[in-house]
Design an enzyme around this catalytic site. Structure first.
Site, mmCIF file in Angstrom:
data_model
loop_
_atom_site.group_PDB
_atom_site.id
_atom_site.type_symbol
_atom_site.label_atom_id
_atom_site.label_comp_id
_atom_site.label_asym_id
_atom_site.label_seq_id
_atom_site.Cartn_x
_atom_site.Cartn_y
_atom_site.Cartn_z
ATOM 1 N N GLN A 65 0.823 -1.202 0.000
ATOM 2 C CA GLN A 65 0.000 0.000 0.000
ATOM 3 C C GLN A 65 0.862 1.259 0.000
ATOM 4 O O GLN A 65 1.851 1.348 0.723
ATOM 5 C CB GLN A 65 -0.932 0.008 1.207
ATOM 6 C CG GLN A 65 -2.073 -0.989 1.117
ATOM 7 C CD GLN A 65 -3.111 -0.612 0.066
ATOM 8 O OE1 GLN A 65 -3.146 0.507 -0.424
ATOM 9 N NE2 GLN A 65 -3.963 -1.568 -0.281
ATOM 10 N N GLU A 93 -9.627 4.673 -0.911
ATOM 11 C CA GLU A 93 -9.972 3.254 -0.966
ATOM 12 C C GLU A 93 -11.409 3.075 -0.471
ATOM 13 O O GLU A 93 -11.787 3.629 0.561
ATOM 14 C CB GLU A 93 -9.030 2.436 -0.064
ATOM 15 C CG GLU A 93 -7.579 2.442 -0.494
ATOM 16 C CD GLU A 93 -7.262 1.394 -1.563
ATOM 17 O OE1 GLU A 93 -8.191 0.628 -1.927
ATOM 18 O OE2 GLU A 93 -6.099 1.348 -2.009
ATOM 19 N N CYS A 126 -9.404 0.989 -5.026
ATOM 20 C CA CYS A 126 -8.968 2.392 -5.056
ATOM 21 C C CYS A 126 -9.658 3.160 -6.183
ATOM 22 O O CYS A 126 -9.500 4.376 -6.287
ATOM 23 C CB CYS A 126 -7.451 2.480 -5.222
ATOM 24 S SG CYS A 126 -6.830 1.809 -6.779
#
Length: 489
Positions: A308, A482, A436
């Site tokens: 991430q 997200e 996302c």
């Protein structure tokens, strides 16, 4: 109905004021770089003596104009106070859920919680969970090499414009608030190296040239990995070795030593993007991995492994997924598109077992190392395409424990065979979809998971229903966040 849903998706995408496709961003040494540089002052002086003048010219006001244009493309919300940014993102997510609800109604869903909601959403929407870090949060940045606003073909920065329109300009990213100073520093010195190199950059493959993009990865401890992509064209092995030696020399005992890199990688690639299997990453200097800590666990990260982009935000994201998953000792957790195993490993203490699937082989090796290093024994990770590995796993499993599936695909969404496998597996009652870009291909996946059974499309399992949506902001200053969607049946 399908056409109507498609039109709605087109209108939804038009809501976003700007597309990030226009900007390219995308991520202890044997000896300390500063010590190396100190012992090699003669080499440093040679670098400075051989420094070449930059190509192109600088025009008054030109740089600030392009800087602002890049800022508006890459970080379009930068002018808003952070609280206002969260409000903009909340409205964006509402439109996603409204579109999903509308499309499901047109497809014939009989879920009253969707068809009779007065707000038009497909499920309740929580407030956007803010990022703990607002500026300089990116742990990975990808810088391109191309013509700058002044015509200099050896400019290192981010793209403004598109290849289709043939209006690409590469703009230095020194002013962007989401990129840390270390990344900007490495990009600056890579550009300096290019100016000293006699080799041309590779702007278009068929036009020759060699030097291409730079990827910089950092961790919370300040360790820095740099990965440089190079098109070999028709260079001999001896010539390639010379270029690698010059690059290493520059960043270890030349001007670039101030970057204090802990890893320097080199990849010879004749494609736009290449995996390690296609074009191996060659370690020129330092440690082969970078390490990061998340929720008390240590993670090893290879050059091309997914992790991430916002480490502090990742902790919030994984905690959110853990709460929504309701995994317990009677369930097996499927971590699809698992990367280095971060989600699965962070939830391993809740579940009886974790099974991860990831296409990048190096990332799977990292995930296995991460499990062993952290003393987690109830995890297994499989390398391969999810559409090949997951259906086979679900068909061959023999235990009768319930499954909780967590999927975190790229923007391209899940392959249709993965959707089929999950949809048709009766043991999966809970699905967490992390996206996302939920207005993109993820929307197609949502419809496939939640539409009425369709034997023609081999979606015969009981449909899922959206139960709750929680946006988690991982990308301050941009339009994205997200979306964690809880689907149950």
């Amino acid at each position: 109905m399908a056409l109507s849903c498609s039109l709605r998706l087109i209108r939804l995408r038009a809501y976003w004021p700007v597309s990030l496709k226009q900007a390219s961003l995308s991520t202890a040494p044997d000896e300390d770089c500063r010590q190396v540089a100190g012992r090699n002052e003669a080499t440093r002086k040679r670098w400075m003596k051989e420094k070449k003048p930059r190509q192109g010219c600088s025009l008054p006001g030109l740089e600030s104009f392009w800087e602002e244009r890049l800022t508006n493309v890459a970080t379009p919300l930068w002018r808003f106070p952070y609280e206002e940014q969260l409000k903009v993102k909340s409205e964006s997510q509402k439109k996603v859920l409204q579109t999903l609800a509308s499309c499901l109604r047109e497809l014939g869903t009989d879920k009253l919680e969707i068809t009779q909601r007065p707000d038009g959403l497909c499920c309740p929407l929580h407030s956007v969970v803010p990022s703990p870090v607002i500026n300089g949060y990116r742990n990975k940045s990808t810088f391109s090499v191309n013509k700058g606003p002044d015509g200099n073909p050896k400019t290192v920065g981010l793209y403004v414009g598109t290849g289709r329109a043939r209006n690409i300009v590469c703009v230095r990213a020194n002013h962007l608030e989401n990129i840390p100073e270390k990344h900007k520093q490495v990009a600056q010195y890579y550009e300096e190296f290019l100016h000293q190199s006699p080799l041309d950059p590779c702007l278009l493959f068929h036009q020759g040239g060699h030097w291409r993009e730079l990827i910089v990865r950092t961790n919370s401890s300040g360790h820095t990995m740099a990965i440089i992509t190079f098109h070999p064209q028709d260079l001999s092995q001896e010539e390639l070795c010379t270029q690698k030696a010059l690059l290493k020399d520059f960043f270890t005992c030349g001007p670039g030593a101030v970057c204090n890199l802990t890893s320097l990688y080199f990849q010879e690639s004749i494609m736009t993007r290449s995996s390690h299997q296609q074009s191996p990453y060659q370690l020129l200097y330092g440690e082969p991995y970078i390490f990061e800590e998340v929720l008390g666990l240590k993670f090893r990260i290879s050059p091309d492994a997914f992790f991430q982009i916002n480490t502090a935000g990742a902790e919030v994201l994984y905690q959110t997924v853990g709460k929504l998953s309701r995994a317990d000792k009677n369930t097996v957790l499927l971590d699809v598109c698992c990367g280095t195993g971060a989600i699965g490993l962070s939830l391993a203490h809740q579940a009886s077992k974790v099974v991860g699937v990831e296409v990048v082989e190096q990332a799977v090796e990292d995930a296995r190392w991460n499990a062993a290093f952290n003393g987690i024994s109830n995890c297994e990770f499989h390398s391969g395409k999810a559409e090949m590995v997951l259906p086979q796993f679900l068909m061959s499993r023999e235990d009768d424990r319930l499954l909780v599936a967590v999927v975190n695909p790229s923007r391209a969404g899940l392959h249709y065979r993965v959707v089929q496998a999950i949809r048709n597996c009766e043991a999966i009652l809970t699905l967490i979809y992390v996206s996302c870009k939920p207005e993109g291909e993820a929307m197609r996946n949502f419809l496939e998971f939640c539409c009425p059974p369709d034997s023609g499309k081999k979606l015969v399992g009981k449909p899922f229903a959206p139960l709750l949506a929680v946006p988690v902001d991982m990308f301050p200053h941009t339009i994205h966040c997200e979306l964690v969607m809880l689907l149950t049946r």
